[in-house]
Design a protein around this motif. Structure first.
Motif, PDB file in Angstrom:
ATOM      1  N   GLY A   1       5.620 -50.656  19.510  1.00 37.25           N
ATOM      2  CA  GLY A   1       4.376 -52.077  19.018  1.00 37.25           C
ATOM      3  C   GLY A   1       4.527 -52.713  21.164  1.00 37.25           C
ATOM      4  O   GLY A   1       4.766 -51.734  21.725  1.00 37.25           O
ATOM      5  N   ALA A   2       4.901 -54.142  20.462  1.00 39.89           N
ATOM      6  CA  ALA A   2       4.557 -54.651  22.215  1.00 39.89           C
ATOM      7  C   ALA A   2       5.527 -54.868  22.729  1.00 39.89           C
ATOM      8  O   ALA A   2       5.783 -54.299  23.885  1.00 39.89           O
ATOM      9  N   HIS A   3       6.987 -54.154  21.534  1.00 42.39           N
ATOM     10  CA  HIS A   3       8.085 -54.418  22.692  1.00 42.39           C
ATOM     11  C   HIS A   3       7.918 -52.990  23.311  1.00 42.39           C
ATOM     12  O   HIS A   3       8.191 -53.418  24.761  1.00 42.39           O
ATOM     13  N   ASN A   4       7.356 -52.013  22.734  1.00 40.57           N
ATOM     14  CA  ASN A   4       7.957 -51.206  23.293  1.00 40.57           C
ATOM     15  C   ASN A   4       6.447 -51.122  24.572  1.00 40.57           C
ATOM     16  O   ASN A   4       7.271 -50.426  25.556  1.00 40.57           O
ATOM     17  N   ALA A   5       5.569 -51.476  24.082  1.00 37.56           N
ATOM     18  CA  ALA A   5       4.348 -51.464  25.530  1.00 37.56           C
ATOM     19  C   ALA A   5       4.891 -52.106  26.665  1.00 37.56           C
ATOM     20  O   ALA A   5       4.844 -51.685  27.572  1.00 37.56           O
ATOM     21  N   ASP A   6       5.471 -53.088  26.762  1.00 38.06           N
ATOM     22  CA  ASP A   6       6.498 -53.814  27.714  1.00 38.06           C
ATOM     23  C   ASP A   6       7.974 -53.163  28.190  1.00 38.06           C
ATOM     24  O   ASP A   6       7.618 -53.344  29.794  1.00 38.06           O
ATOM     25  N   ARG A   7       8.043 -52.476  27.822  1.00 40.07           N
ATOM     26  CA  ARG A   7       9.000 -51.474  28.445  1.00 40.07           C
ATOM     27  C   ARG A   7       8.728 -50.386  28.939  1.00 40.07           C
ATOM     28  O   ARG A   7       9.439 -49.723  30.217  1.00 40.07           O
ATOM     29  N   MET A   8       7.561 -49.822  28.684  1.00 45.24           N
ATOM     30  CA  MET A   8       6.782 -48.722  29.634  1.00 45.24           C
ATOM     31  C   MET A   8       6.440 -49.208  30.606  1.00 45.24           C
ATOM     32  O   MET A   8       5.779 -48.480  31.111  1.00 45.24           O
ATOM     33  N   LEU A   9       5.449 -50.575  30.652  1.00 43.29           N
ATOM     34  CA  LEU A   9       5.162 -50.915  31.973  1.00 43.29           C
ATOM     35  C   LEU A   9       6.936 -51.861  32.485  1.00 43.29           C
ATOM     36  O   LEU A   9       6.041 -52.081  33.256  1.00 43.29           O
ATOM     37  N   SER A  10       7.819 -51.107  32.688  1.00 41.71           N
ATOM     38  CA  SER A  10       8.925 -51.932  32.647  1.00 41.71           C
ATOM     39  C   SER A  10       9.448 -50.571  33.731  1.00 41.71           C
ATOM     40  O   SER A  10       9.980 -49.625  32.997  1.00 41.71           O
ATOM     41  N   PRO A  11      10.158 -50.977  34.946  1.00 40.13           N
ATOM     42  CA  PRO A  11      10.852 -49.533  35.296  1.00 40.13           C
ATOM     43  C   PRO A  11      12.269 -49.531  34.665  1.00 40.13           C
ATOM     44  O   PRO A  11      12.379 -50.282  33.935  1.00 40.13           O
ATOM     45  N   PRO A  12      12.118 -47.767  34.262  1.00 39.99           N
ATOM     46  CA  PRO A  12      13.467 -47.900  33.165  1.00 39.99           C
ATOM     47  C   PRO A  12      14.901 -47.753  34.615  1.00 39.99           C
ATOM     48  O   PRO A  12      14.909 -48.169  35.447  1.00 39.99           O
ATOM     49  N   SER A  13      15.895 -48.435  33.682  1.00 37.64           N
ATOM     50  CA  SER A  13      16.976 -48.406  34.386  1.00 37.64           C
ATOM     51  C   SER A  13      17.831 -46.899  35.101  1.00 37.64           C
ATOM     52  O   SER A  13      16.691 -45.991  34.569  1.00 37.64           O
TER      53      SER A  13
END
Length: 732
Positions: A427-439
């Motif tokens: 969903g939307a939350h995962n979309a944001d995570r995929m476009l953020s640098p990984p930890s």
């Protein structure tokens, strides 16, 4: 085999993690490139397998490169009309002094005695047209002259008048040349390879002047043109600066490495590799002129090499020719064929800076490959033809991917696949995570792992542990009474994964002591640094590994991750783009490149990258959700919102995930409309009118649907409040 100099950062600082004793100052990269290979050995499994690879007709480079066929030349047309050795090439075979040179306006003698040492010399052909050598080979004329002898064309009157080549001594008075010819005959009789000229016989014929029998090697006739001839022809047809296409040069290099790998497996060194000694005949590449070949344990025979292609003189006088010296010459030849530079005078033992050569600026991996192959330090070069061919093949795949615009993926001989996962939420939350640098921990975890060395005693057992969770794997590996090197490596990786870094570096220190010079020590140190947020140190190590393994994807991916976190976005984008354009199985590179483009304000490029994730990929839906989020974020016209809605309708999400992502798109559209945006009359978004009233009503419905499915009371109330805030104001 000695190892290379210690590795430190540009300031000479120690690069340890948590002040652990293992650091870059303790790590040395040997010439070997892969598990199970030993620097300086010959006949590795990869060399053997690569030697068995066949070429498709007209296709070289493992069938990936279409090379124009060179028609087989009519041998009679190749006969020299005036067989003369140029004065500039006349030297004494004993002391190397210039002989046979013009003096006082008179031409130099082709026969005589050296003024320095008195050794007799002769540069005239010893065979004439019509001579019958060994009662079998009828001489037709001279084809060429080389460092050790005249080369004649003849017909074998005993075997269907086939064309053959006779190679005799250039200087009958040169005792060393006699010895070299005898040695060449012995080596050639042992050689049987499709990429190496074949010896047929050895015959003698009396010298017409002295009557002393002279030896002649009988070889197959290889029609076609040398790589040097192909280069010269290309320059003559253009402005004089033209070179051969880089993909073709690499394809030639791979064929030559097959031949050299075979010679090395037989305990032989070629010594005098250069474009003149490689012939293309139709689609076949052959190594000719084995005059400089010698056995690896031969420390007495003279070494015949060519300036511009050979290693420095001090190296030849020291340990003498080695496998790394042979491979150095291949690197030099590839450079000469693929870009123009002064390789004899200005750069006799170096390659011009990358910023001076457009080709090297365009293909970074090729630049790094050539610099490792021709490194002035023997320990830093390639030491195995199979390893060098593996890296060159990886470089070729990158080059072809850029030229053709299509990926050229292949399994690595050194690394497994990437371990990139995105979770079940799309969903939307995962979309944001995929476009953020990984930890840091996530970044370290997604990198490919080096393959287990198959010769390790515990290799088979360790492969069975591949899917075991780290919490179970660590005690199992620690229970080993006498851990093998591969056991220590697997333990180090598992400990890094769970954040036990000091313990991981203890295991890595033990591995480094057991297998000094193995590049995997530096690999896991870089991974550990990445996982702890030591991004600059990780970057330095991944960059060093890229130099060592220029054809591998994994070091580039590690370098990109580290550069992204050090804000070097240009380098990160370049490495992500290289990985993704070459192999679409590394989807983390696509997300990384999209992140960089978003950070650079280039939303269109980010969307374009995400749209190239294949539908068959397990991460296709995740890429599409990220694409939809990117479309809706920062959209400047209604078309972007409509595209986002259409994509959402096509990807087939479950109801809850679809509603969450739809709410994300509708929220963005509502903000845009409230700030003055307007859509053409009748335009619709997600089954509703693309107007403020239509979007509010659509968004209210999505929030109520999500509230109905919410499992937590607090979330349900929050969603209902959002829905209520969107209801139009009424009097009832």
């Amino acid at each position: 085999m000695p190892s290379s100099p210690s590795l430190r950062d540009p300031a000479g600082n120690d690069m340890s993690v948590h002040s652990h004793p293992i650091s870059s100052g303790n790590i040395r990269l040997s010439g070997r490139s892969g598990p199970g290979s030993t620097a300086g050995t010959v006949g590795s499994s990869r060399t053997g397998s690569s030697s068995s690879r066949g070429s498709k007709r007209g296709m070289l480079g493992l069938g990936m490169v279409q090379v124009p066929l060179v028609p087989a030349r009519d041998p009679s047309e190749a006969i020299m009309t005036n067989p003369v050795v140029s004065e500039k090439n006349r030297f004494c075979g004993n002391c190397g002094e210039k002989v046979g040179r013009a003096r006082g306006g008179q031409e130099g003698r082709t026969e005589g005695f050296c003024r320095q040492c008195g050794t007799q010399f002769s540069f005239t052909p010893k065979l004439a047209k019509g001579d019958m050598v060994g009662g079998q080979y009828e001489v037709l004329g001279c084809l060429a002259h080389g460092g050790l002898g005249w080369i004649y064309l003849a017909r074998d009157r005993n075997v269907n008048d086939r064309w053959v080549v006779l190679k005799g001594l250039l200087n009958a008075g040169d005792a060393e040349a006699h010895k070299a010819a005898a040695a060449e005959r012995a080596f050639l009789s042992e050689v049987e390879h499709p990429n190496i000229v074949k010896i047929i016989n050895f015959s003698q014929h009396p010298d017409p002047r002295t009557g002393i029998p002279g030896g002649h090697i009988v070889m197959e006739y290889v029609g076609g043109k040398s790589l040097r001839e192909l280069l010269v022809e290309r320059r003559q047809d253009g402005s004089g600066e033209e070179v051969l296409p880089v993909e073709r040069v690499i394809a030639y290099g791979l064929e030559c490495l097959r031949a050299l790998g075979y010679l090395h497996s037989k305990g032989l060194l070629y010594c005098d590799f250069k474009p003149d000694n490689v012939i293309q005949s139709e689609e076949l590449i052959k190594l000719i002129d084995l005059g400089g070949v010698r056995r690896m344990d031969d420390t007495l025979s003279p070494v015949y090499t060519t300036p511009g292609y050979r290693v420095p003189e001090d190296e030849l006088r020291g340990p003498g020719p080695t496998i790394s010296a042979d491979l150095y010459s291949v690197g030099r030849a590839l450079a000469v064929l693929s870009f123009h530079f002064s390789f004899m005078r200005q750069h006799p033992h170096s390659i011009p800076p990358r910023n001076e050569v457009p080709l090297l600026q365009r293909y970074e991996s090729y630049d790094r490959f050539l610099r490792r192959a021709t490194n002035i330090e023997p320990e830093s070069r390639f030491h195995d033809a199979g390893d060098m061919a593996d890296q060159l093949t990886g470089v070729l795949r990158e080059v072809l991917s850029e030229i053709e615009g299509t990926p050229h993926p292949a399994a690595s001989a050194l690394f497994g696949g990437e371990t990139f996962t995105s979770g079940s939420d799309v969903g939307a939350h995962n979309a944001d995570r995929m476009l953020s640098p990984p930890s840091p921990t996530e970044a370290a975890g997604l990198l490919p792992a080096p393959l287990v060395d198959p010769v390790d005693p515990a290799a088979q057992l360790l492969r069975s542990f591949a899917g075991m969770p780290p919490a179970e794997l660590i005690p199992t590996l620690r229970a080993a009474q006498a851990p093998t090197p591969e056991t220590l490596l697997m333990l180090a990786r598992a400990l890094i994964t769970v954040g036990q870094h000091n313990e991981a570096l203890d295991a890595l220190q033990q591995f480094s002591s057991a297998v000094p010079g193995d590049w995997r020590t530096m690999w896991y140190l870089a991974v550990a640094e990445l996982s702890t947020g030591s991004f600059q140190e990780a970057r330095n190590h991944f960059d060093e590994l890229y130099d060592h393994l220029p054809g591998e994807v994994a070091p580039k991916l590690g370098l990109a991750l580290a550069c992204e976190r050090t804000a070097d976005l240009e380098t990160a984008a370049r490495q992500y783009a290289t990985v993704w354009s070459t192999d679409h199985s590394y989807v983390s590179a696509a997300f990384g490149l999209a992140r960089i483009r978003v950070a650079q304000g280039d939303r269109a490029s980010a969307i374009q990258v995400l749209d190239t994730v294949p539908e068959l990929s397990s991460l296709y839906i995740h890429a599409q959700t990220a694409l939809i989020a990117a479309l809706a974020t920062g959209a400047t016209d209604s078309a972007d919102y409509v595209r986002a809605g259409e994509r959402l309708g096509r990807i087939g999400l479950d109801s809850e995930s679809a509603d969450r992502l739809a709410a994300r798109v509708l929220e963005s559209a509502l903000t845009w409309l409230r700030s003055g945006g307007s859509a053409p009359a009748g335009q619709r978004l997600l089954d509703g009118d693309l107007t403020e009233e239509g979007v509010r009503a659509n968004l209210e419905r999505r929030y109520r649907s999500l509230a109905h499915r919410a499992s937590r009371t607090s979330e349900r109330y929050e969603l209902i409040d959002r829905a209520n805030s969107l209801r139009p104001v009424t009097l009832l």
